[in-house]
Design an enzyme around this catalytic site. Structure first.
Site, PDB file in Angstrom:
ATOM      1  N   SER A 141       0.249  -6.876   0.580  1.00 56.51           N
ATOM      2  CA  SER A 141       0.806  -5.550   0.897  1.00 56.51           C
ATOM      3  C   SER A 141      -0.188  -4.591   1.536  1.00 56.51           C
ATOM      4  CB  SER A 141       1.407  -4.912  -0.362  1.00 56.51           C
ATOM      5  OG  SER A 141       2.672  -5.460  -0.636  1.00 56.51           O
TER       6      SER A 141
ATOM      7  N   LYS B 216       0.889  -3.145   4.790  1.00 55.82           N
ATOM      8  CA  LYS B 216       1.661  -1.909   4.962  1.00 55.82           C
ATOM      9  C   LYS B 216       0.817  -0.765   5.500  1.00 55.82           C
ATOM     10  CE  LYS B 216       4.989  -3.542   1.642  1.00 55.82           C
ATOM     11  NZ  LYS B 216       5.044  -4.007   0.278  1.00 55.82           N
TER      12      LYS B 216
ATOM     13  N   SER C 153       5.493   0.960  -1.985  1.00 51.57           N
ATOM     14  CA  SER C 153       5.211  -0.347  -1.390  1.00 51.57           C
ATOM     15  C   SER C 153       6.493  -1.136  -1.134  1.00 51.57           C
ATOM     16  CB  SER C 153       4.257  -1.155  -2.285  1.00 51.57           C
ATOM     17  OG  SER C 153       3.636  -2.193  -1.557  1.00 51.57           O
TER      18      SER C 153
END
Length: 407
Positions: free
Chosen positions: A79, A82, A142
């Site tokens: 993640s 992102k 997230s």
């Protein structure tokens, strides 16, 4: 008479001295560099060495790695991806092609039910959601679903959005990263390095301050559901952290890119932890890196933007000399009590500087060394503009250059 003229310009050549030539005259020096980290001085202990897949501590001002391990090895960013998605969104807003109040229709593909076993902001198919909320859902919660929704809204499809991500990655200077999706779920062709993730975090802070401000927000509510930022350092009152992003995949472990600012001198550092064993440990190890940096390093500005470092002779121009300096402040962090051991040296791209020369044109390289090791490089530029001189002055200068080369 002729012998007197020749004697005059030979004397002028000998008095003028010589200009140091640079070995790699055509090499552009990047703003951030992977030069070897500076060794700790005798007055500070060895840096932390957490038992993780990769880690580093970076000086935000210069983009220089202070210390680390395996930070150029290929990793799965999970993640942390992102941050790249957020960077593209922030640039689209900055360029005026996207607005916070634009409404995004949630597609079947972006529907949260598709991500039941991963993080999401719980958006529903067919609903219209403003860009501002989706952006916060990406950064704070997230949300994989929010990533897909924004990717489709900006580029039409996630694959097209991934192309945008890769284009911006090149501009930022990420040389060992490739993105195939907007959220970071596993794909063998989706990869990065700890160093590239630190550069990406630095770019967010530097290029998009309004976008970066969201990373310090601790909670996010949408659809009646409150979610908390997974970056535990935001709640730690012993360190002044204001970002950045967590990540986790079973194939990788727990990742965290973090940043904090020294409360008194304003020094900002960026840490990266890749492949830790738990949320708790990645936060603890990140804090360990940051606190070490805050304690045993200090900021130093060697030269200010536009400061004249030297004056150099110019031939064939409408003026005889130029001042040379740097386009930006030469600011970096160094081990405490080591400033007196710094040495600045520069070299020029050409032996003889000749007009025309534009203001801001690269003419050489400035090196800063600590204890004989180069720790900082940046381009040296002209602080003045020089146009071509008249016919007779250029003719005379050609003669001087000829004899200068002989001697």
């Amino acid at each position: 008479m002729l012998s007197k003229i020749i004697s005059t310009f030979i004397a002028s050549v000998l008095l003028a001295g010589s200009v140091t030539a640079i070995a790699d005259a055509t090499v552009e020096v990047p703003e951030s560099s992977t030069l070897p980290p500076p060794a700790p001085s005798d007055q500070i202990p060895e840096p932390p060495s957490p038992n993780v897949r990769a880690y580093l501590l970076m000086d935000y001002a210069s983009g220089r790695v202070l210390f680390g391990k395996a930070y150029e090895d290929q990793i799965d960013p999970a993640s942390l991806t992102k941050m790249m998605t957020s960077y593209v969104i922030g640039q689209e807003i900055k360029l005026g092609r996207l607005h916070l109040n634009d409404m995004v229709t949630i597609s079947e593909k972006a529907w949260s039910k598709n991500y039941s076993d991963s993080s999401k902001m719980f958006i529903e198919v067919g609903r219209e959601v403003p860009v501002e909320l989706l952006n916060k859902g990406i950064i704070i919660a997230s949300g994989n679903d929010a990533c897909i929704a924004m990717a489709e809204h900006i580029a039409g499809s996630e694959s097209s959005f991934a192309s945008l991500m890769n284009e911006w990655a090149k501009i930022i200077g990420l040389k060992n990263s490739h993105f195939v999706n907007s959220h970071g779920l596993y794909d063998e062709n989706h990869y990065s390095t700890a160093y590239d993730m630190a550069l990406l975090g630095r770019a967010l802070i530097k290029d998009l301050p309004e976008e970066y401000a969201i990373y310090s927000e601790k909670e996010f509510s949408f659809n009646g559901i409150k979610q908390y930022n997974r970056n535990k350092l935001l709640w730690d009152t012993t360190i002044n952290a204001d970002g950045i992003k967590t990540g986790h995949l079973s194939q990788v472990g727990y990742n965290l890119v973090a940043s904090a600012v020294h409360p008194s001198n304003g020094m900002r550092l960026i840490s990266v932890i890749i492949g830790d064993v738990s949320e708790k440990e990645r936060a603890a190890h990140s804090k360990e890196l940051l606190r070490y940096g805050m304690r045993f390093y200090e900021p130093y500005t060697a030269f200010k933007q536009g400061q004249a470092l030297a004056t150099k002779e110019v031939r064939l121009g409408d003026r005889d000399s130029i001042s040379i300096g740097t386009l930006n402040d030469v600011s970096l962090v160094v081990p405490i009590n080591s400033v007196s051991r710094l040495k600045a040296e520069y070299s020029l791209d050409q032996k003889n500087l000749t007009a025309p020369i534009k203001k801001g044109a690269k003419i050489g390289v400035l090196n800063l060394s600590l204890d004989g090791k180069v720790i900082y490089k940046t381009n040296l530029v002209s602080l003045d503009e020089v146009n071509e001189g008249g016919f007779f002055s250029r003719t005379w200068d050609h003669i001087v250059i000829f004899f200068k080369d002989l001697f």
